[in-house]
Motif scaffolding. Sequence first.
Motif, mmCIF file in Angstrom:
data_model
loop_
_atom_site.group_PDB
_atom_site.id
_atom_site.type_symbol
_atom_site.label_atom_id
_atom_site.label_comp_id
_atom_site.label_asym_id
_atom_site.label_seq_id
_atom_site.Cartn_x
_atom_site.Cartn_y
_atom_site.Cartn_z
ATOM 1 N N HIS A 157 -10.371 4.073 0.724
ATOM 2 C CA HIS A 157 -9.134 3.729 0.006
ATOM 3 C C HIS A 157 -8.884 4.648 -1.198
ATOM 4 O O HIS A 157 -9.758 5.388 -1.643
ATOM 5 N N ILE A 181 -7.272 0.508 -5.661
ATOM 6 C CA ILE A 181 -7.107 -0.505 -4.620
ATOM 7 C C ILE A 181 -8.462 -0.748 -3.958
ATOM 8 O O ILE A 181 -9.501 -0.582 -4.589
ATOM 9 N N THR A 186 -9.449 -3.572 1.787
ATOM 10 C CA THR A 186 -8.601 -4.502 2.534
ATOM 11 C C THR A 186 -7.264 -3.878 2.920
ATOM 12 O O THR A 186 -6.548 -4.425 3.773
ATOM 13 N N TYR A 187 -6.921 -2.741 2.324
ATOM 14 C CA TYR A 187 -5.672 -2.065 2.657
ATOM 15 C C TYR A 187 -5.716 -1.438 4.057
ATOM 16 O O TYR A 187 -4.693 -0.992 4.564
ATOM 17 N N TRP A 188 -6.903 -1.412 4.664
ATOM 18 C CA TRP A 188 -7.056 -0.873 6.012
ATOM 19 C C TRP A 188 -7.133 -1.981 7.056
ATOM 20 O O TRP A 188 -7.514 -1.719 8.204
ATOM 21 N N ILE A 219 4.484 -5.912 -1.116
ATOM 22 C CA ILE A 219 3.521 -4.810 -1.213
ATOM 23 C C ILE A 219 3.459 -4.273 -2.631
ATOM 24 O O ILE A 219 2.374 -3.984 -3.159
ATOM 25 N N ARG A 253 1.432 -6.722 -4.631
ATOM 26 C CA ARG A 253 0.012 -6.662 -4.266
ATOM 27 C C ARG A 253 -0.670 -5.483 -4.954
ATOM 28 O O ARG A 253 -1.751 -5.627 -5.545
ATOM 29 N N ILE A 254 -0.042 -4.323 -4.876
ATOM 30 C CA ILE A 254 -0.635 -3.113 -5.439
ATOM 31 C C ILE A 254 -0.719 -3.206 -6.956
ATOM 32 O O ILE A 254 -1.768 -2.914 -7.553
ATOM 33 N N ASP A 312 -3.503 -5.401 -8.071
ATOM 34 C CA ASP A 312 -4.816 -4.761 -7.985
ATOM 35 C C ASP A 312 -5.012 -3.745 -9.118
ATOM 36 O O ASP A 312 -6.105 -3.631 -9.674
ATOM 37 N N PHE A 356 1.885 4.345 0.445
ATOM 38 C CA PHE A 356 0.912 3.481 1.119
ATOM 39 C C PHE A 356 1.344 3.194 2.561
ATOM 40 O O PHE A 356 1.537 2.035 2.956
ATOM 41 N N VAL A 374 -0.057 0.319 4.949
ATOM 42 C CA VAL A 374 0.364 -1.075 4.804
ATOM 43 C C VAL A 374 1.878 -1.213 4.850
ATOM 44 O O VAL A 374 2.394 -2.283 5.187
#
Length: 295
Positions: A59, A63, A66-68, A201, A204-205, A208, A272, A275
């Motif tokens: 990543h 971040i 979990t982004y994968w 999104i 979320r970013i 983090d 990103f 995602v």
Amino acid sequence: MKNLRLLFVPLLCVVMFGCNSSQKNKNPSSASQVSLVSNGVRIDYTDTGKGDTTLLFVHGWAINKTYWADQVAYFGKRYRVVTIDLPGFGRSGKNRTKWNTEAYGQDIKNVIDQLGLKNVILIGHSMAGNIVLQGAVDAPENVIALVGVDNFKSVGIISPDSIKYKQEYGEVMAALKKNFKAVAFDWFNKGLFYKTTSKAIRERILNDVAHTDSTIAIATQEWDDFNDAAALLKAKKKLYLINSDYQPTDTTGLIAKKIPFKLLVIHDTGHFPMVEKPEEFNKLLTTAIADMQQH
């Protein structure tokens, strides 16, 4: 040279990218693996699927692995898929003082060695482009190819030795140290999100980023003289780029230095793509893997 321009484009006015919970382990063969330790630091990871080829996903800045999740679900059916939290981020340890490309490259090598990974395709997003590149230099016998995700956008184009660049670099670092959250949010909102990036999104970013260890996050951006063009030549691996086109990729440096590469563009998305447009991203990565298998 450190890939600081991965994040600083809105402030430096240069071309981009040249310069919390973990998932459960689904691989029975690695169920007995209690921990993965690199130079005394625990690395949290997932190990999914089986196969002779391993996809190792790393990543980007602030971040975590979990982004994968969409890529694990998709590619884990055909390959062994490993994701890691880089030390200092996610659920990995923080007990060290070096956060440069060299240290992170050793982490990649240690992950490959300790998990016994073979025929590895290294996939690095954003800041992790340089990290997986250094990992390929450190473990050349185990790595098939490199995949950069929205990075390496101006290899060999911008000189880090220019007085103007160093001055701007210093100004940005000073601003980041003074007010980490405000400056970081400004970078993402002005330079890394696109008009198509959803509210969910974005939130979320930014959440983090807000909860990352700012001291470590800043340290990862300190100058470390990493030269991406020189490292690409040394690694002798083909570079695959899955890049968004909200900021164009300048390939003239790659061509001039005769660095083998293949550019796969994902349109109308931000920084990103894995995602933001996972289905399209997975198709492009599948195309890249097919190309690797032909060589």
